[in-house]
Design an enzyme around this catalytic site. Structure first.
Site, PDB file in Angstrom:
ATOM      1  N   LYS A 155       0.857  -1.188   0.000  1.00  0.00           N
ATOM      2  CA  LYS A 155       0.000   0.000   0.000  1.00  0.00           C
ATOM      3  C   LYS A 155       0.892   1.236   0.000  1.00  0.00           C
ATOM      4  O   LYS A 155       1.712   1.425   0.888  1.00  0.00           O
ATOM      5  CB  LYS A 155      -0.898   0.034   1.236  1.00  0.00           C
ATOM      6  CG  LYS A 155      -1.709   1.330   1.381  1.00  0.00           C
ATOM      7  CD  LYS A 155      -2.337   1.443   2.753  1.00  0.00           C
ATOM      8  CE  LYS A 155      -3.079   2.771   2.942  1.00  0.00           C
ATOM      9  NZ  LYS A 155      -2.184   3.943   2.866  1.00  0.00           N
ATOM     10  N   GLU A 229       9.767   2.783  10.570  1.00  0.00           N
ATOM     11  CA  GLU A 229      10.721   3.868  10.351  1.00  0.00           C
ATOM     12  C   GLU A 229       9.922   5.157  10.308  1.00  0.00           C
ATOM     13  O   GLU A 229       9.133   5.382   9.381  1.00  0.00           O
ATOM     14  CB  GLU A 229      11.520   3.709   9.066  1.00  0.00           C
ATOM     15  CG  GLU A 229      12.612   4.774   8.968  1.00  0.00           C
ATOM     16  CD  GLU A 229      13.121   5.017   7.565  1.00  0.00           C
ATOM     17  OE1 GLU A 229      13.380   6.199   7.231  1.00  0.00           O
ATOM     18  OE2 GLU A 229      13.234   4.041   6.804  1.00  0.00           O
ATOM     19  N   CYS A 263      14.179  10.924   4.603  1.00  0.00           N
ATOM     20  CA  CYS A 263      14.116  10.356   5.953  1.00  0.00           C
ATOM     21  C   CYS A 263      15.388  10.670   6.731  1.00  0.00           C
ATOM     22  O   CYS A 263      15.347  10.970   7.924  1.00  0.00           O
ATOM     23  CB  CYS A 263      13.923   8.847   5.890  1.00  0.00           C
ATOM     24  SG  CYS A 263      12.430   8.329   5.027  1.00  0.00           S
ATOM     25  N   GLU A 362      10.691  17.713  13.404  1.00  0.00           N
ATOM     26  CA  GLU A 362      11.033  17.367  12.026  1.00  0.00           C
ATOM     27  C   GLU A 362      10.525  18.450  11.077  1.00  0.00           C
ATOM     28  O   GLU A 362       9.363  18.857  11.137  1.00  0.00           O
ATOM     29  CB  GLU A 362      10.428  16.022  11.643  1.00  0.00           C
ATOM     30  CG  GLU A 362      10.868  15.530  10.284  1.00  0.00           C
ATOM     31  CD  GLU A 362      10.462  14.096  10.022  1.00  0.00           C
ATOM     32  OE1 GLU A 362      11.253  13.349   9.422  1.00  0.00           O
ATOM     33  OE2 GLU A 362       9.345  13.709  10.424  1.00  0.00           O
TER      34      GLU A 362
END
Length: 461
Positions: A155, A229, A263, A362
């Site tokens: 997905k 993650e 990332c 972030e």
């Protein structure tokens, strides 16, 4: 019928849409995967490995379609040619180690006993992949999972809606039986319902911290294995003996490539006071050379962010930091294409500190904060002052010093004189709110299989 849409960052249009599967239809996909898995696992390992490599090769043949699709879906400039370099490196490496990684551990093989530990496929692996590197992040799990004898249900994020279709198309055309590797379009509710029902034997999710929490909540009580993650706020530390030019080139690329949507992108840099002024000056010049624009233009080197809401977060963080005393050094006049929406100019902030959200939360955009430090101890304390821990980039000519510092950093990977790279021979993993588990390397294969012990006594006397 619920529709899932990809809104293109190029022009704000609906680039693609697909109907979300009903829960019953999704259960049927899983049932087919489960039914097919035993036969797939019984195939010779080398046959599974070669079929996966053929699937990867077929995707390479589709670059004329894949590369511009990425530009339309998430804004990466066609100038960079997609994700094939990393995609191929990872596929080829896991193929090269599959036999060793999955080999049994033989404890005894005598005329009295056979004692060994074998690796057995989990069964059905569910891969929930992100939009920022939709091919590379997905193949991290897809390739070793299939090689190890699992079947895979994939997905993708709505922002890269077509990527799963392309991957399954490539692998099916290469000869991977269709029930072994299937793509699905699911809303969040159906995804959670499937996980909560124990539909999968292992779930690998790459995405936000909140997304990871949702996965854990859905899996609670099912004992389904999870690989997560999640977020990152990766630091760089430039020591007094660093190669200044190389540090600027690598760290600024790591901070801004892919519009900072990496990332393991560099989001904060700590520079020894002896190199600070020169590092800042060279970094501003480096970042100012970008050409922001339409990703389908071969001259564009910095495309839009994947969605205007992501760019809004970056702008808000920058504005908040500036209101608290930070200075923005990149002249906005250099980037008239910055439209206040998805197209966002790169930025460097100084006079920042950890009281600012910009240095703690972030950012996931083409903006980086740079701070001056006086010692390793100060840099170490700042690098560890984060709820995340994916990678840390250390710049020095002294490998022993880097190793010593690296052991003190709360992170999954320690780089010396490198950044923003995933080495498929090493375990890709994180700590704290970056997640848990690990992909690639021998450890990645072990996470996608379970141990089974054999204690075979050949004599009864």
């Amino acid at each position: 019928m619920a529709m899932i849409q990809c809104i293109s960052p190029v022009d704000g249009s609906v680039y693609a849409e697909r109907a979300a599967l009903s829960l019953d239809a999704a259960k049927d996909v899983v049932a087919r995967a489960r039914k097919a898995q035993k036969a797939w696992a019984k195939r010779p390992l080398e046959e599974r490995v070669q079929l996966v490599l053929k699937g990867a090769a077929r995707l390479n043949e589709m670059s004329d379609v894949v590369v511009p699709e990425l530009g339309w879906q998430m804004g990466r400039p066609v100038k960079y040619g997609g994700e094939y370099k990393g995609f191929n490196e990872r596929s080829n490496y896991v193929a090269s180690i599959a036999a060793d990684a999955l080999a049994p551990v033989v404890v005894e093989e005598s005329d009295r006993f056979e004692r060994r530990i074998e690796r057995e496929a989990h069964g059905v692996v569910f891969v929930v992949a992100p939009w920022n590197y939709p091919y590379m992040t997905a193949i991290n799990t897809i390739a070793p999972a299939l090689m190890a004898g699992n079947t895979v249900v994939l997905k993708h994020a709505s922002q890269t809606l077509l990527v799963g279709e392309r991957l399954v198309q490539a692998f099916t055309e290469a000869g991977v039986p269709e029930d072994m590797f299937q793509n699905v379009f699911l809303d969040h509710e159906t995804t959670s319902a499937l996980i909560a029902a124990g539909s999968f034997n292992f779930v690998n999710f790459t995405g936000s911290v909140e997304g990871g929490r949702s996965m854990e909540r859905a899996a609670a009580g099912t004992f389904t294995g999870l690989g997560l993650e999640l977020g990152g706020k990766d630091p760089g530390y430039v020591m007094e003996d660093a190669d200044l030019e190389a540090a600027v080139d690598t760290l600024m690329d790591g901070a801004t490539y892919n519009s900072g949507q990496c990332c393991c992108g560099i989001e904060r840099v700590y520079v020894h006071e002896s190199l600070y002024d020169a590092f800042v000056e060279k970094s501003v010049a480096w970042v100012s050379n970008y050409k922001l624009g339409n990703p389908l233009d071969p001259e564009t080197s910095l495309g839009p962010m994947a969605h205007k809401r992501f760019a809004k977060v970056v702008r808000e963080q920058i504005a908040d930091a500036v209101s608290k005393g930070a200075k923005a050094l990149v002249d906005p006049k250099l980037f008239p294409e910055d439209d206040g929406g998805a197209y966002l100019a790169p930025q460097i902030l100084v006079d920042v500190d950890h009281s600012m959200a910009f240095m703690r939360e972030e950012t996931f955009g083409p903006a980086v904060g740079i701070m001056k430090v006086k010692s390793d101890e100060e840099a170490l304390a700042l690098m560890n002052d984060s709820q995340y821990g994916l990678t840390a980039s250390l710049w020095t000519r002294d490998a022993e010093r880097a190793g010593r510092l690296g052991r003190e950093i709360e992170t999954g990977t320690v780089f010396m004189n490198r950044a923003d790279y995933l080495d498929p021979a090493l375990c890709w993993t994180g700590v704290k709110e970056t997640g848990r588990g690990g992909s690639l390397s021998i450890i990645g294969f072990h996470n996608l299989t379970r141990p089974k012990s054999f204690h075979l006594k050949k004599v009864t006397a």
